[in-house]
Design a protein around this motif. Structure first.
Motif: not given
Length: 81
Positions: A49-61
């Motif tokens: 869940l903490q990586f959801k924004p990364v997977f959705l392209g909303q935040a960089p790694r």
């Protein structure tokens, strides 16, 4: 017959897991809160869940390769636990 495996605590298993991936170049990240910032879910029920924004392209790694162990709450069968 092979020797009996040593019994490890949950904390020891988690530490060995994290140390293994750190040895392969991964960066250790902390566990996320059980109450996520994501308004679409009530509780953290999966470690990704903490990586959801990364997977959705909303935040960089934050790092190229990460390792973490996550607190989570079982909800699918909570009445049976």
């Amino acid at each position: 017959s092979p020797p009996a495996a040593a019994k490890l605590s949950g904390a020891e298993v988690r530490e060995r897991f994290l140390t293994f991936f750190e040895s392969k170049g991964h960066t250790r990240l902390p566990s996320s809160s059980l109450v996520p910032e994501d308004p679409t879910v009530l509780l953290t029920i999966a470690g990704m869940l903490q990586f959801k924004p990364v997977f959705l392209g909303q935040a960089p790694r934050k790092v190229p390769c990460a390792t973490t162990t996550q607190k989570c709450i079982r909800t699918n069968d909570i009445e049976n636990v």
